[in-house]
Design an enzyme around this catalytic site. Structure first.
Site, PDB file in Angstrom:
ATOM      1  N   SER A  27      -6.608  -2.847  -2.027  1.00 27.33           N
ATOM      2  CA  SER A  27      -6.086  -2.562  -3.158  1.00 27.33           C
ATOM      3  C   SER A  27      -4.543  -2.514  -3.396  1.00 27.33           C
ATOM      4  O   SER A  27      -4.308  -2.328  -4.635  1.00 27.33           O
ATOM      5  CB  SER A  27      -6.711  -1.114  -3.610  1.00 27.33           C
ATOM      6  OG  SER A  27      -8.002  -1.334  -4.068  1.00 27.33           O
ATOM      7  N   LYS A  72      -0.434   6.192  -8.819  1.00 31.13           N
ATOM      8  CA  LYS A  72      -1.705   5.752  -8.939  1.00 31.13           C
ATOM      9  C   LYS A  72      -2.546   7.083  -9.219  1.00 31.13           C
ATOM     10  O   LYS A  72      -2.281   8.184  -8.896  1.00 31.13           O
ATOM     11  CB  LYS A  72      -2.184   5.051  -7.667  1.00 31.13           C
ATOM     12  CG  LYS A  72      -3.536   4.360  -8.026  1.00 31.13           C
ATOM     13  CD  LYS A  72      -4.235   3.634  -6.682  1.00 31.13           C
ATOM     14  CE  LYS A  72      -5.511   2.947  -6.832  1.00 31.13           C
ATOM     15  NZ  LYS A  72      -5.924   2.361  -5.613  1.00 31.13           N
ATOM     16  N   SER A  80      -7.650  -2.273  -6.428  1.00 31.02           N
ATOM     17  CA  SER A  80      -7.575  -1.266  -7.454  1.00 31.02           C
ATOM     18  C   SER A  80      -6.493  -0.971  -7.890  1.00 31.02           C
ATOM     19  O   SER A  80      -6.426  -0.401  -8.940  1.00 31.02           O
ATOM     20  CB  SER A  80      -8.576  -0.360  -6.940  1.00 31.02           C
ATOM     21  OG  SER A  80      -7.907   0.589  -6.143  1.00 31.02           O
TER      22      SER A  80
END
Ligand code: GLN
Length: 446
Positions: free
Chosen positions: A151, A52, A127
């Site tokens: 997330s 990420k 997210s």
């Protein structure tokens, strides 16, 4: 093979923000040499991983999906990245996300939104949407995400993959760009539960570089995968299967509970009475912490600086105005307001007290039960563009993942079927530092 797959589907999925094929090939060659030399293999030898884009990688662009950091190349690796390298993984690239991890659909990425591989008109969640989409589309063997209020778990649920939020403190946050420091935690997104246990094993452990890292022993997570759930006591909170949860999602999760029952577990309905206050207190606390954490982006130290400023204040002002997107600004304003003198007691302190009540709810239930189970999210993945105009609707998607974050306990989202052609995730919540039981139940179920 990963890059061949990326070449085929990435144009549609848009899971990545930065690709590093050269770096990946070089890492693969180093592993080949290691094999040829007969050296010992790391735990995740040769596995291609995506990271990420809020986890720093030495020399590899790390943007947090923000225009503010569009030119930022970190000078060190996050502890988790160091640990993955030590386990002999290969980094494929950096994954799309909501800007600074604020959002639940990936639509707050300032570059472009990732898509749900099951249906490209739908969001992958957020997210960590890129992290979930990449695994679902076969563009990475596994990925790392971060979970502040859901997330990792919510995008895992939307994309039909396994996503684990470890106990707060289990995995080092050193090198994770902070959103809400008391809630942020890094975890794996994988195709199955066994992979999740492997990756957790590799990234867990005390780190002196993170002052909130927990100095507790790391158990052998793999040996927990016995397949045995006989006598397991499951609690199902009535607040997690009530109003606001889609009937088809609820049905799918109830069918999942039947599977666990058939394996010898029992379940009962319980109550987590303060659930209704979780979203309100989370958005106060997370925004307060974010407003403080994001003060470091001042146009001096990291990323982009406004051109030709009149003076120092003008430089701060314009760098931040130009660098941050609207959701990030909304959180900074909300958090700054809640922390300002005169309002602190009414908002921030009150929210902290509610957080304690929510944690107490979990402690109470865990006196009599081994795990808590419910849906991960109230709906399946929604259509791109359908919620962007209403931040409040967007915030309410997190109602089932936020309480876990406020309590600091571990939880996994594991695929449990489909509703209306899209994946549904079942959330298995455990006691603090008892990821072993969470993984055991998820593995037996899967
Ligand atoms: N959707 C939640 C938020 O916007 C959770 C985000 C996260 O876990 N990083 O805050």
């Amino acid at each position: 093979a990963s890059y061949a797959r990326i070449g085929k589907v990435e144009e549609q999925v848009r899971a990545y923000l930065t690709l590093d094929e050269e770096g990946a090939q070089a890492a693969a060659r180093r592993l080949d040499d290691k094999l040829a030399a007969g050296e010992e293999r790391g735990l995740l030898f040769g596995l291609p991983a995506g990271i990420k884009d809020n986890i720093v990688t030495e020399g590899l662009r790390t943007t947090c999906a923000s225009q503010f950091l569009k030119n930022f190349d970190p000078v060190y690796d996050a502890t988790v990245v160091k640990k993955l390298k030590a386990a002999d993984t290969i980094t494929l690239g950096k994954l799309n996300m909501d800007e600074f991890a604020m959002g639940g659909s990936n639509e707050n990425s300032s570059f472009y939104p990732a898509r749900n591989p099951w249906n490209l008109d739908h969001v992958p969640g957020g997210s960590s949407g890129g992290s979930a989409a990449a695994v679902a589309a076969g563009e990475a063997y596994f990925t790392l995400g971060s979970d502040t209020g859901g997330s990792i778990r919510q995008p895992a649920s939307y994309c039909g993959v396994v996503g684990l939020k470890p106990t707060y403190g289990r995995v080092s946050r050193f090198g994770l760009v902070a959103f809400a420091s008391s809630l942020d935690q890094i975890g794996p997104l994988t195709k199955n539960v066994e992979d999740s246990a492997y990756v957790l094993q590799a990234i867990s452990g005390y780190d002196a570089m993170d002052s909130t890292s927990a100095n507790v022993e790391v158990p052998d997570f793999l040996s927990a995968l016995t397949g045995d759930v006989k006598g397991l006591r499951i609690a199902v909170p009535k607040e997690y299967i009530g109003e606001g949860v889609d009937a088809s999602v609820k049905e799918t999760v109830m069918a999942g509970l039947k599977v666990l029952e058939s394996l010898g577990a029992t379940w009962e309905e319980v109550s987590l009475p303060h659930t209704e206050y979780a979203v309100a207190s989370y958005y106060l606390l997370a925004s307060s912490e974010a407003s403080s954490n994001l003060a470091r982006f001042d146009g001096v130290r990291y990323g982009v600086r406004a051109e030709n400023p009149d003076n120092l204040l003008d430089m701060y002002h314009r760098s931040r105005s130009e660098g941050f997107g609207s959701e990030v600004k909304r959180r900074i304003m909300l958090g700054t307001y809640a922390l300002s003198s005169g309002y602190y007691d009414a908002y921030y302190l009150k929210a902290q007290k509610v957080r304690t009540l929510i944690k107490n709810d979990f402690d109470e239930v865990f006196k009599n039960y081994d795990v808590i189970i419910g849906p991960t999210a109230p709906t399946t993945a929604f259509k791109l563009g359908s919620q962007v105009d209403n931040p409040l609707t967007m915030y309410l998607n997190d109602i089932l993942t936020i309480p876990v974050s406020l309590a600091g306990v571990p939880a996994i989202s594991v695929p449990c079927g489909f509703a209306d052609g899209l994946p549904v995730g079942m959330q298995i919540i455990g006691k603090a530092f008892d990821e072993s039981t969470v993984l055991r139940v998820a593995h037996a179920f899967e």
